[in-house]
Design a protein around this motif. Structure first.
Motif, PDB file in Angstrom:
ATOM      1  N   ASP A 112      36.584  13.710  20.245  1.00  0.00           N
ATOM      2  CA  ASP A 112      36.655  15.135  20.329  1.00  0.00           C
ATOM      3  C   ASP A 112      37.753  15.929  21.052  1.00  0.00           C
ATOM      4  OD1 ASP A 112      36.013  14.318  22.898  1.00  0.00           O
ATOM      5  OD2 ASP A 112      34.252  15.347  23.403  1.00  0.00           O
ATOM      6  N   GLY A 113      38.915  15.235  20.947  1.00  0.00           N
ATOM      7  CA  GLY A 113      40.112  15.813  21.438  1.00  0.00           C
ATOM      8  C   GLY A 113      40.341  17.270  21.198  1.00  0.00           C
ATOM      9  N   SER A 114      40.912  17.995  21.994  1.00  0.00           N
ATOM     10  CA  SER A 114      41.763  19.383  21.595  1.00  0.00           C
ATOM     11  C   SER A 114      42.412  19.381  20.479  1.00  0.00           C
ATOM     12  CB  SER A 114      42.149  19.978  22.896  1.00  0.00           C
ATOM     13  OG  SER A 114      43.474  19.352  23.153  1.00  0.00           O
ATOM     14  N   ALA A 115      42.526  20.412  19.798  1.00  0.00           N
ATOM     15  CA  ALA A 115      43.668  20.674  18.672  1.00  0.00           C
ATOM     16  C   ALA A 115      44.990  20.330  19.007  1.00  0.00           C
ATOM     17  CB  ALA A 115      43.315  21.961  18.182  1.00  0.00           C
ATOM     18  N   ALA A 120      49.344  16.009  18.495  1.00  0.00           N
ATOM     19  CA  ALA A 120      50.318  15.475  19.105  1.00  0.00           C
ATOM     20  C   ALA A 120      50.111  13.966  18.851  1.00  0.00           C
ATOM     21  CB  ALA A 120      50.470  15.303  20.842  1.00  0.00           C
ATOM     22  N   ILE A 121      49.108  13.406  18.758  1.00  0.00           N
ATOM     23  CA  ILE A 121      48.550  12.093  18.402  1.00  0.00           C
ATOM     24  C   ILE A 121      48.762  11.846  16.853  1.00  0.00           C
ATOM     25  CG2 ILE A 121      46.585  10.466  18.147  1.00  0.00           C
ATOM     26  CD1 ILE A 121      45.355  11.812  20.396  1.00  0.00           C
ATOM     27  N   VAL A 122      48.257  12.763  16.075  1.00  0.00           N
ATOM     28  CA  VAL A 122      48.485  12.651  14.681  1.00  0.00           C
ATOM     29  C   VAL A 122      50.030  12.656  14.118  1.00  0.00           C
ATOM     30  CG1 VAL A 122      48.369  13.783  12.393  1.00  0.00           C
ATOM     31  CG2 VAL A 122      46.378  13.425  13.810  1.00  0.00           C
ATOM     32  N   LYS A 123      50.779  13.412  14.936  1.00  0.00           N
ATOM     33  CA  LYS A 123      52.181  13.367  14.549  1.00  0.00           C
ATOM     34  C   LYS A 123      52.938  12.045  14.780  1.00  0.00           C
ATOM     35  CE  LYS A 123      53.168  18.167  14.319  1.00  0.00           C
ATOM     36  NZ  LYS A 123      54.002  19.397  14.719  1.00  0.00           N
ATOM     37  N   ASN A 124      52.409  11.367  16.122  1.00  0.00           N
ATOM     38  CA  ASN A 124      53.079  10.154  16.498  1.00  0.00           C
ATOM     39  C   ASN A 124      52.650   8.996  15.619  1.00  0.00           C
ATOM     40  OD1 ASN A 124      54.606  11.249  18.616  1.00  0.00           O
ATOM     41  ND2 ASN A 124      52.589  11.004  20.106  1.00  0.00           N
ATOM     42  N   ILE A 125      51.424   9.154  15.266  1.00  0.00           N
ATOM     43  CA  ILE A 125      50.879   8.071  14.439  1.00  0.00           C
ATOM     44  C   ILE A 125      51.424   8.127  13.163  1.00  0.00           C
ATOM     45  CG2 ILE A 125      48.837   7.274  13.227  1.00  0.00           C
ATOM     46  CD1 ILE A 125      48.922   6.468  16.081  1.00  0.00           C
ATOM     47  N   ASP A 133      58.989  12.555   8.723  1.00  0.00           N
ATOM     48  CA  ASP A 133      58.715  13.641   9.456  1.00  0.00           C
ATOM     49  C   ASP A 133      57.446  14.190   8.973  1.00  0.00           C
ATOM     50  OD1 ASP A 133      59.004  15.901  11.086  1.00  0.00           O
ATOM     51  OD2 ASP A 133      60.503  16.987  10.023  1.00  0.00           O
ATOM     52  N   VAL A 134      56.617  14.892   9.792  1.00  0.00           N
ATOM     53  CA  VAL A 134      55.145  15.454   9.625  1.00  0.00           C
ATOM     54  C   VAL A 134      55.156  16.693  10.419  1.00  0.00           C
ATOM     55  CG1 VAL A 134      54.535  14.212  11.704  1.00  0.00           C
ATOM     56  CG2 VAL A 134      52.865  14.855  10.082  1.00  0.00           C
ATOM     57  N   GLY A 135      54.305  17.508   9.523  1.00  0.00           N
ATOM     58  CA  GLY A 135      53.767  18.718   9.984  1.00  0.00           C
ATOM     59  C   GLY A 135      52.459  19.269   9.764  1.00  0.00           C
ATOM     60  N   ILE A 136      51.953  20.159  10.318  1.00  0.00           N
ATOM     61  CA  ILE A 136      50.283  20.521  10.137  1.00  0.00           C
ATOM     62  C   ILE A 136      50.236  21.848   9.518  1.00  0.00           C
ATOM     63  CG2 ILE A 136      48.120  20.681  11.064  1.00  0.00           C
ATOM     64  CD1 ILE A 136      49.481  17.866  11.405  1.00  0.00           C
ATOM     65  N   ASP A 284      39.081  16.963   8.799  1.00  0.00           N
ATOM     66  CA  ASP A 284      38.391  17.888   9.639  1.00  0.00           C
ATOM     67  C   ASP A 284      38.763  17.710  10.983  1.00  0.00           C
ATOM     68  OD1 ASP A 284      37.155  15.604   9.803  1.00  0.00           O
ATOM     69  OD2 ASP A 284      35.213  16.121   9.311  1.00  0.00           O
ATOM     70  N   LEU A 285      39.753  16.927  11.319  1.00  0.00           N
ATOM     71  CA  LEU A 285      40.121  16.915  12.664  1.00  0.00           C
ATOM     72  C   LEU A 285      40.579  18.201  13.061  1.00  0.00           C
ATOM     73  CD1 LEU A 285      40.104  14.731  15.281  1.00  0.00           C
ATOM     74  CD2 LEU A 285      42.447  14.584  14.235  1.00  0.00           C
ATOM     75  N   PRO A 286      40.301  18.776  14.258  1.00  0.00           N
ATOM     76  CA  PRO A 286      40.794  20.104  14.501  1.00  0.00           C
ATOM     77  C   PRO A 286      42.371  19.736  15.237  1.00  0.00           C
ATOM     78  CG  PRO A 286      38.610  19.769  15.774  1.00  0.00           C
ATOM     79  CD  PRO A 286      39.140  18.544  15.129  1.00  0.00           C
ATOM     80  N   LEU A 287      43.197  20.764  14.281  1.00  0.00           N
ATOM     81  CA  LEU A 287      44.602  20.424  14.629  1.00  0.00           C
ATOM     82  C   LEU A 287      45.161  21.997  14.583  1.00  0.00           C
ATOM     83  CD1 LEU A 287      45.292  18.114  11.590  1.00  0.00           C
ATOM     84  CD2 LEU A 287      45.225  17.321  14.102  1.00  0.00           C
ATOM     85  N   GLU A 288      46.230  21.873  15.225  1.00  0.00           N
ATOM     86  CA  GLU A 288      47.188  23.169  15.405  1.00  0.00           C
ATOM     87  C   GLU A 288      48.294  23.411  14.379  1.00  0.00           C
ATOM     88  OE1 GLU A 288      49.608  23.315  18.987  1.00  0.00           O
ATOM     89  OE2 GLU A 288      48.487  25.142  19.522  1.00  0.00           O
TER      90      GLU A 288
END
Length: 379
Positions: A112-115, A120-125, A133-136, A284-288
Motif C-alpha cells: 500500500d505504498g504511495s503513488a 520510484a520503486i517501479v522505475k528502479n525495478i 528507460d521507463v515512464g508512467i 492497478d498499482l497506484p502510480l504517478e
C-alpha cells in the motif's frame, strides 16, 4: 538538447476516432483479407528461405545463426509478441514449483505504498530488469485495441473493461470462453518501457542481421515484461505484460514522456532515437504519471524526410506536415500524423523475408554510420 513539456497523444486524435481493431495491423492483412493474398507469415518465411538458399549477402549461415540465437528467450518462454494472454504474456501469475523457486502470492498483505513511492520503486525495478528507460502514464482506453486478432481462428474478439455493462463482476484480468478479454477498470496505469536496439545491427537493414537485432530487443522485452508483471503480482497487484499486443505502443510511450512521434510512424527517444522498441505492463498499482516531452523531433521530421526517400516500398509520407487524411488501406483514422501506407510496408517485409527496418537505419536521429553485413561480422 532542451526537453520541454509536450502534448499528450490524445491531442493528435480528431473527433470521430475509434479504437483500432488489431486485425488491421499490417502483419495480419494476408491472414484474413483475400485482397492481400501472398502477404502471410508463411510467404514471408518462404521468401527468406529462398534468399538464404541463393546465398544473398545478409542471409548467410552466420546471419541465420544469430537470428536463431536472438529469438531463444522468446521461444523458451512462449512469449507471444503480438498476442495477449498466451505463454509469456499470460494475464495470470506464472506457476511455480513447490520444491523449487516459489512465489507465495498472498503471503503478505497487499502493498500500500504511495503513488510517489510506488513510481520510484517501479522505475528502479524496470531498469534493473533490463529496460533502457521507463515512464508512467494513465491508461488511455482509446489506444487499447477494440478487438484483438486470433490467428488460429482468423477473426477478432472484443477487449472490454469491467465498468462496461455485463462485465462488472470481473476484478481480475480475464479471458472468457467466448473470446472476450476483460480488463478490470481498476487497472488504470501503464508502465511503459523503452528497449534500445544494437545500432550496428540496425544499420544492416533490411537483412537478417537487422531482424536479429530486433529480436534481441524482443527477447529482452519478453524477460523484462514478464518479470515486472511478477513483481507487481508479488505485491498483491494485478498486472498484464504486453509487447505489441493489447494496445498501441507509440501513443502510450508519448503519454509516458518517453519521446515524440516521427514521420515513419514510430517514436524518437531523446537518447536512442528511433532505434528502440516499446513494451508495457498494465497494472492497478497506484502510480504517478509522467508528462509528455518535446525536444524538436516533429519539427526535425517536417524538414527531413530521409526515411520517406529511402523507404523501398514508398510507404512513408513525403508531405511536409502531418495530416488527418489516411493513405492507403488500414492507416489509423482520425489521427493527425504522417500517415503510412501499411499495406506497402507489409509487402516489403514479405519480399525481403525480414521486418525490413530501412526507415530506422536511415533516420538521422540515430547514430550516423553505415554498416554492411560483411562489416558486421568483422570481415
Amino acid at each position: 538538447m532542451s526537453i520541454q513539456p509536450g502534448q499528450k497523444a490524445g491531442s493528435y486524435v480528431q473527433p470521430g476516432f475509434e479504437r483500432f481493431d488489431q486485425k488491421n495491423n499490417l502483419i495480419y492483412l494476408g491472414d484474413w483479407n483475400p485482397d492481400f493474398g501472398g502477404l502471410t507469415f508463411e510467404e514471408q518465411k518462404s521468401n527468406r528461405t529462398k534468399l538464404m538458399e541463393r546465398g544473398v549477402p545478409g542471409y548467410g549461415p552466420l546471419d541465420w545463426a544469430l537470428y536463431m540465437a536472438t529469438t531463444t528467450n522468446i521461444a523458451a518462454t512462449s512469449f507471444e509478441i503480438n498476442t495477449s494472454d498466451v505463454g509469456g504474456t499470460s494475464w495470470s501469475a506464472i506457476p511455480r514449483s513447490e520444491s523449487g523457486l516459489e512465489v507465495r502470492h498472498g503471503a503478505f498483505p497487499e502493498w500500500d505504498g504511495s503513488a510517489v513511492q510506488n513510481t520510484a520503486i517501479v522505475k528502479n525495478i524496470a531498469k534493473l530488469l533490463g529496460a533502457g528507460d521507463v515512464g508512467i502514464c494513465e491508461l488511455d482506453r482509446q489506444f487499447v485495441y477494440s478487438r484483438y486478432y486470433d490467428r488460429s481462428k482468423k477473426t477478432s474478439f472484443p477487449i472490454c473493461f469491467s465498468d462496461e455493462p455485463g462485465y462488472e463482476q470481473f476484478t481480475a484480468p480475464t479471458s472468457l470462453p467466448d473470446g472476450v478479454k476483460v480488463i478490470p477498470a481498476s487497472m488504470k496505469y501503464a508502465i511503459v518501457m523503452i528497449f534500445p536496439m544494437e545500432r550496428a545491427g540496425v544499420m544492416t537493414a533490411p537483412v537478417l542481421t537487422h531482424s536479429a537485432t530486433t529480436f534481441l530487443s524482443y527477447s529482452q522485452i519478453s524477460y523484462t515484461t514478464m518479470a515486472m508483471a511478477e513483481f507487481l503480482r508479488g505485491l498483491g497487484r494485478h498486472a498484464i505484460p504486453s509487447s505489441n499486443d493489447l494496445a498501441l505502443n507509440v501513443p502510450l510511450a508519448i503519454d509516458a514522456g518517453l519521446g515524440e512521434p516521427t514521420r515513419n510512424d514510430k517514436i524518437a527517444h531523446p537518447v536512442y532515437g528511433t532505434c528502440c522498441r516499446i513494451a508495457k505492463v498494465i497494472t492497478d498499482l497506484p502510480l504517478e504519471a509522467d508528462s509528455p516531452i518535446t525536444f524538436g523531433v516533429v519539427e526535425k521530421c517536417k524538414s527531413c524526410g530521409v526515411c520517406a526517400e529511402r523507404c523501398p516500398s514508398g510507404a512513408i509520407s513525403k508531405d511536409a506536415d502531418m495530416s488527418v487524411h489516411p493513405r492507403g488501406l488500414y492507416s489509423h483514422q482520425k489521427v493527425r500524423q504522417w500517415p503510412m501506407e501499411h499495406d506497402k510496408c507489409r509487402r516489403q517485409w514479405v519480399k525481403v523475408g525480414t521486418n525490413c527496418g530501412v526507415c530506422i537505419a536511415s533516420c538521422p536521429l540515430n547514430q550516423p554510420f553505415k554498416c554492411t553485413p560483411g562489416e558486421y561480422w568483422g570481415n
